[in-house]
Enzyme design. Structure first.
Site, short mmCIF file in Angstrom:
data_model
loop_
_atom_site.label_atom_id
_atom_site.label_comp_id
_atom_site.label_asym_id
_atom_site.label_seq_id
_atom_site.Cartn_x
_atom_site.Cartn_y
_atom_site.Cartn_z
N ARG A 121 0.94 -1.27 0.24
CA ARG A 121 -0.05 -0.02 -0.03
C ARG A 121 0.80 1.43 -0.06
NH1 ARG A 121 -3.37 -3.02 3.77
NH2 ARG A 121 -5.24 -3.73 2.72
N LYS A 143 2.86 11.35 -10.91
CA LYS A 143 1.92 10.60 -11.84
C LYS A 143 2.99 9.27 -12.12
CE LYS A 143 -0.90 13.19 -14.66
NZ LYS A 143 -1.15 13.53 -16.19
N GLU A 185 8.91 18.83 -24.54
CA GLU A 185 8.15 18.93 -23.50
C GLU A 185 8.53 20.41 -22.86
OE1 GLU A 185 5.65 17.48 -22.09
OE2 GLU A 185 5.74 15.64 -22.70
N LYS A 226 5.98 23.39 -13.78
CA LYS A 226 5.24 22.14 -13.57
C LYS A 226 4.92 22.15 -11.84
CE LYS A 226 4.46 17.46 -14.50
NZ LYS A 226 4.49 16.10 -15.05
N GLU A 236 -5.31 16.33 -11.36
CA GLU A 236 -5.44 16.86 -12.80
C GLU A 236 -7.22 16.64 -12.89
OE1 GLU A 236 -4.59 15.11 -17.09
OE2 GLU A 236 -3.33 14.86 -15.54
N ARG A 240 -4.28 21.32 -14.18
CA ARG A 240 -3.22 20.55 -14.55
C ARG A 240 -3.39 19.91 -16.01
NH1 ARG A 240 -0.09 15.94 -11.01
NH2 ARG A 240 1.29 15.12 -12.38
N ASN A 244 -1.67 19.10 -21.02
CA ASN A 244 -1.60 18.15 -21.99
C ASN A 244 -1.70 18.94 -23.41
OD1 ASN A 244 -2.49 16.09 -20.38
ND2 ASN A 244 -4.49 16.62 -20.16
N HIS A 247 -0.60 16.86 -26.41
CA HIS A 247 -0.65 15.62 -26.13
C HIS A 247 -1.85 14.64 -26.58
CE1 HIS A 247 2.81 16.85 -23.36
NE2 HIS A 247 2.94 15.50 -22.86
N HIS A 251 -0.37 11.76 -28.55
CA HIS A 251 -0.59 10.55 -27.96
C HIS A 251 -1.50 9.37 -29.05
CE1 HIS A 251 -0.50 11.04 -23.42
NE2 HIS A 251 0.45 10.82 -23.92
N HIS A 263 7.98 9.64 -27.72
CA HIS A 263 6.95 10.36 -27.29
C HIS A 263 7.06 11.95 -27.23
CE1 HIS A 263 3.91 11.92 -24.13
NE2 HIS A 263 4.91 12.70 -23.62
#
Length: 360
Positions: A121, A143, A185, A226, A236, A240, A244, A247, A251, A263
């Site tokens: 956990r 993330k 990025e 960031k 998000e 946030r 994207n 993206h 993606h 990427h």
């Protein structure tokens, strides 16, 4: 040395940016962790460069270090590889008082973070990102994820590390392609940040070598932005989402390219194309697309792809994990430094995009 402090309601940690700090990793970790067992996760590319150095530094500082090296590449971001790491920790009798350290790029950081967040956990976690992509983006903000089926990052958690140590010197071992990939990025951050010094810094980058010369400044500006976004919206649900930018389209073509596009290369295409679409609609001011495209092309990043606007492309958009209920949020620019969100119903995505594609 630059230190960015990320402070959330129930978690605070430092992001330290300093050339050569990887050589001082043991001392840096000692400041936040007591002696314990550590699983040091790396990949086959990074391990041969830094694994022994980091392992020895940690052991000299009193840590019992078990190393685990996974194959380099996106395929390692899987539940199967995560299970392999769980088994290593169980074999070594890891407890909730022990920790995981990620040494590598975004794949290693995402994988190791996911394992740390789910083993018993949740156990302590530190990021040592070695690629520009990981240093400016994936190592900051908490993330973690693995891929599942045909989707990227479909199984994951929000799990903040205890420390992020960023050594810009590690970029010297990257190929020019992957320096440029991570820089995509950075362009994204600069285009969306209300930081008057950031975009002029981007405009000073005229060739890939300039990225290395300005690495510390580029990383620092990116991480500061960031961290600010994450502190305002950790999970998000609102602000946030501006991260994207580029993206959503990126993606889709990244998945369709099946490994032929990195990427950051896909994000670069996505930024240029979303600006072109929204500029044609009059929602992004004229000239923004040209500014983004100029900086993308300056370091050899792609600006277009034959995978765009195909039936499979639209199918992938409708499956995007960022879909919110019955719509997809596109991030566009009202101006440099002024991102905004434009929701489009799933059933209208193709018409929304195609009307501008066919007219340009």
């Amino acid at each position: 040395m630059s230190t960015v402090k990320l402070e959330l309601t129930d978690k605070k940690y430092d992001i330290i940016i300093e050339p050569g700090i990887l050589k001082q990793v043991g001392t840096a970790v000692q400041k936040i962790w007591s002696p314990r067992q550590v699983l040091l996760v790396s990949d086959t590319n990074v391990a041969k460069l830094y694994l022994t150095q980091v392992q020895e530094a940690l052991m000299a500082s009193g840590y019992v270090v078990t190393t685990s090296v996974v194959p380099a590449g996106e395929a390692s971001k899987s539940l199967n590889v995560a299970q392999d790491l769980y088994r290593v920790m169980l074999d070594q009798a890891f407890t909730r008082s022990d920790g995981v350290i990620a040494l590598g790029g975004g794949v290693v950081g995402d994988l190791a973070g996911f394992v740390a967040s789910t083993f018993m956990r949740g156990i302590s976690f530190i990021q040592l990102p070695t690629s520009l992509l990981a240093q400016v983006d994936s190592s900051v903000g908490g993330k973690t994820a693995v891929d599942f089926g045909t989707g990227k990052n479909l199984v994951g958690t929000f799990y903040q590390p205890d420390l992020v140590l960023i050594d810009p010197d590690t970029l010297k071992t990257l190929t020019p392609r992957y320096v440029a990939e991570g820089y995509a990025e950075v362009i994204k951050m600069a285009a969306t940040a209300a930081d008057p010094a950031f975009w002029p810094l981007i405009e000073s980058i005229q060739k890939p070598a300039d990225i290395l010369h300005q690495a510390t400044a580029l990383i620092t500006h990116s991480v500061q932005f960031k961290a600010m976004v994450v502190m305002n919206d950790e999970k998000e649900t609102g602000m946030r989402q501006i991260l994207n930018f580029g993206h959503t389209l990126g993606h889709a073509i990244e998945l369709l390219a099946q490994g032929k596009l990195a990427h950051g290369e896909a994000v670069a295409i996505g930024m240029v194309q979303i600006c072109r679409i929204f500029e044609a609609k009059g929602l992004t001011p004229a000239g923004i697309t040209a500014k983004i495209q100029k900086q993308v092309a300056a370091v050899g990043l792609p600006v277009d792809s034959p995978l765009l606007f195909t039936p499979k492309f639209y199918d992938q958009l409708r499956l995007d994990k960022k879909n919110r209920g019955d719509h997809l949020n596109f991030v566009y620019l009202k101006a440099l430094g002024q991102p905004a969100i434009y929701p489009v119903a799933k059933g209208e995505i193709k018409d929304f995009i195609a009307s501008e594609v066919s007219s340009t």
